[in-house]
Design an enzyme around this catalytic site. Sequence first.
Site, PDB file in Angstrom:
ATOM      1  N   SER A 244       4.893  -3.818   1.754  1.00  0.00           N
ATOM      2  CA  SER A 244       3.557  -4.390   1.569  1.00  0.00           C
ATOM      3  C   SER A 244       3.364  -5.217   0.306  1.00  0.00           C
ATOM      4  CB  SER A 244       2.501  -3.288   1.614  1.00  0.00           C
ATOM      5  OG  SER A 244       2.279  -2.893   2.940  1.00  0.00           O
TER       6      SER A 244
ATOM      7  N   SER B 238       0.569  -5.343   3.399  1.00  0.00           N
ATOM      8  CA  SER B 238      -0.862  -5.115   3.324  1.00  0.00           C
ATOM      9  C   SER B 238      -1.478  -5.652   2.035  1.00  0.00           C
ATOM     10  CB  SER B 238      -1.139  -3.619   3.434  1.00  0.00           C
ATOM     11  OG  SER B 238      -0.616  -2.931   2.310  1.00  0.00           O
TER      12      SER B 238
ATOM     13  N   LYS C 134      -5.520  -4.315  -6.176  1.00  0.00           N
ATOM     14  CA  LYS C 134      -5.660  -4.013  -4.742  1.00  0.00           C
ATOM     15  C   LYS C 134      -6.677  -2.892  -4.547  1.00  0.00           C
ATOM     16  CE  LYS C 134      -2.729  -2.865  -0.706  1.00  0.00           C
ATOM     17  NZ  LYS C 134      -1.346  -2.579  -0.272  1.00  0.00           N
TER      18      LYS C 134
END
Lengths: 486, 496
Positions: B177, B153, B78
């Site tokens: 997330s 997210s 990420k």
Amino acid sequence: MSLRLGNYESVIGLEVHAELLTASKIFCGCSAAFGAPPNRHTCPVCLGMPGMLPVLNRRVVEFAVRAGLATHCRIAPVSRWARKNYFYPDLCKGYQISQYELPICEAGWIDVPLEDGTKRVRLTRIHMEEDTGKNIHDAHGSASLVDFNRSGVPLLEIVSEPDMTWPAEAGAYLRTLRSILQYLQICDGNMEEGSFRCDANCSVRPRNTMALGTKIEIKNMNSFRAVERAIAYELERQVRVLEEGGTLVQETRLWDPDREETRAMRSKESAHDYRYFPDPDLPPLVVSASFVEDVRRSLPELPDARRARFVSVLGLPEYDAEVLTARRDVADYFEAVVTAHPNAKAASNWVMGDILRLVREQKLDDAPVIERWPVTAAHLGALIALIDGGTISGKIAKTVFEEMLACGDAPAAIVERTGLVQVSDEGPIVAAIDQVLAANGAKVEEYRGGKDKLFGFFVGQVMKATGGKANPGLVNALLKKKLAGS
Amino acid sequence: MLNDLTIATAAERLRRGELSAVDLTRAALDRIAATEPALNAFLTVTADAALTAAADADAALKRGAAAGPLTGIPIAVKDVIATRGVRTTAASKILEGFVPSYDATVTRRLRDAGAVIVGKVNCDEFAMGSSNENSAYGLTRNPWDLARVPGGSSGGSAASVAAGQALAALGTDTGGSIRLPAAYTGIVGLKPTYGRVSRFGVIAYASSLDQVGPLTRDVTDAALLLGVLAGHDPRDSTSVDRPVPDYAAAIAGGVAGARGLRIALPREYFAAGLQPDVERAVRAATDVLRDAGAALHEASLPHTEYGVACYYILAPAEASSNLARYDGIRYGLRAPSTGGLLDLYRDTREAGFGREVKRRIMLGTYVLSSGYYDAYYLKAQKVRTLIRRDFERVFADADVIVTPVAPTTAFRIGEKTADPLAMYLSDVLTIGVNLAGLPAIVVPCGLDHAGMPIGLQIVGPPFGEEAVLRAACAFEAATDWHALRPPDVAGREAPR
């Protein structure tokens, strides 16, 4: 300095920022040393790069506890780190890690020696925080640069209660506080390099009232003298404003040392809301009782205790003891002189007179000069021993001392080399006396006629005739006898 | 073929020499090239570095000795996690072109375990969002239905794993997330206990809530990856110095792991508002666990309803401070500004931050400002304590808590962007876990009427990752949901 406050009285509190003498920074391993080329002592952590986290330097806690114990503070078993949020280019994270509602030390005091006694000034708190970087603006104003060497250097903020009244008290408080920190060897106390910085909170109020007046903060003072001048200026200014029917607004003012006045900072900068909240990157700081006890046991003798010992054990007058203990390096030097030759009062006279005079003359006020001093304590002790042993007179000793300063040699070697040995044989002294009296027959008559004051003149002439080497005690005695008419 | 591999199966084939790390990495890079037009899961593909790392892995495998647990395995990271020498932007314009000179500890641990990092994946800007629609570099699509969000997210992380672009991905979980996108894309997502995995080098959103974790195709891989990531880091003061258990051993029992497991079902998590398909699937999943020998009982987490409000005070408060460093002075974007210092700050932050980030910065600034601190921030901290105590009480007689992950399955792109509050409610069932600092895993447990995946959340007490993995593994062993794959989106374009 006289202060014209009319029907008003003044209230002063001080905030001191003391930079700690740890080897590394408070939240990373970078060097905390002063004076490196810009941005040499930086890493992603002290630059606040994305994702970086602080890790506390244990030594900073030890230093804070040392300061707290030496100033009679309560050491909090649990204290907390907070973020103080504001924008400024020298603040790389957009917040400063500090302590806020739970500082490590609270409710202490120090006794400040004043001319007319001692005043106890209370300390509100001592807390730890990180220093910021430093903006450097070029002369043309076209660019600003930031040096982050100082970013993350550990600081103690020491906040007093508004217990002081006069500028001189504030000055004495600062000197005492600095002396304590220097004794603890946690801060070098250098105001010009900014490792000992002071902000003053001043207000005035009508005499014999309780409510505090409007508080005004003064910043930007980089010497003890500046602190006292700035406070004096500010107090008089406040009285002037009030007497002219004006009102004071709470603000921050800067001391301008060139124009000798304070002026308001831009109001925008004083309208801060720092939005303090507990720093989620650092757990609460837990200080165990045993850690505090370990620090307490390692505390050095502090100025108060040393002063008392100099009086009771070494038999020095109070005044001497106070002057000598004001600086740890001076007191250490003095004690080393006494160790070399146990004549405390003579050592005190030399250190307070000749040594401190030179320190003042050479403006070495802020530097730890004593260890670099050309006259070692052992040599000064030896010099006093030569006087006490009658080898040289006090007058010759001054000459020898000048020579020691110049070349750093031992006093005995200088005496031998220059032949500055004191003459204590009666023969040459009597011969010199006879010679002086014969050459000044008229004056001898006057003396014998009752003009006693001429005795000093004869002593001077004899000393001159012997090249200053005659034992003054012997000269006195023999001269008295001769003049008495034998 | 890539889509069917788990880390465990790939590692086995690499070890036996049936597959080379370079071939595996090439397959991943090809897959990325073929599916990116449809998904937009990657912000940066590090093809050259990945192939070099794969060649190194092959050499290590050939030597046979000391190969790490992830040697040769393509993994996506990420973009809020720092990667040395590789652009790291947190999907924000304000970090445009930022290349860190350091690795996050989790990045370092991946490399040390032999992983091949194939690139940086998309996310909501600074990890703020529940749909992956807040990236400054365009939204990511859900491979199961390109008209739907992958969840946020860590939506890029989830989409990349679901679509076979990488065998696993790292995500971060602040309010759900990792778990929400795992549920929306039909994969496994694990949020470890706060303090179990280092946050050093992870671009902070809300420091007291953020935690890194794996997104994988099955529970075995989650256990494997957690073993690599977990452990004390002296560079993170909130990382806990506590031995890392053998997570592989925790799941060795398979279905039998459910025997005797005490499972609590909190009634507040099954309340009205749950999409019927979701409730049905989760209820069915609890039946599976009971049939496998678990003991189920109902429980109560009475402060659940305050979780979202509490979170949306604390997280923005911390974010407003954490994001203050992006000021245009030292790195990233600097807006061309003709005014003074204040204008430089304002213009840079105006141009650099997206709407959601600005919204949270303003919220956070407000709740911390003097006069409001006690009413909001301090009150929220007290509520957080109550929520944590709720969980403590339930764990007094439960090994794990089982709940749905989200009220609905993946929603349509744009469906909630106009209504931030509706969007915030996507996290209502995951946020409590972050506020209490607990570990939780999400495993696939069904499909809704539209064919979209449904997830099951299993929550453990602090450092109860073993129990969580054991329960998840038992469920996985008894069902086939984890074997479902989304349709192949290779060669497709993103719909208009």
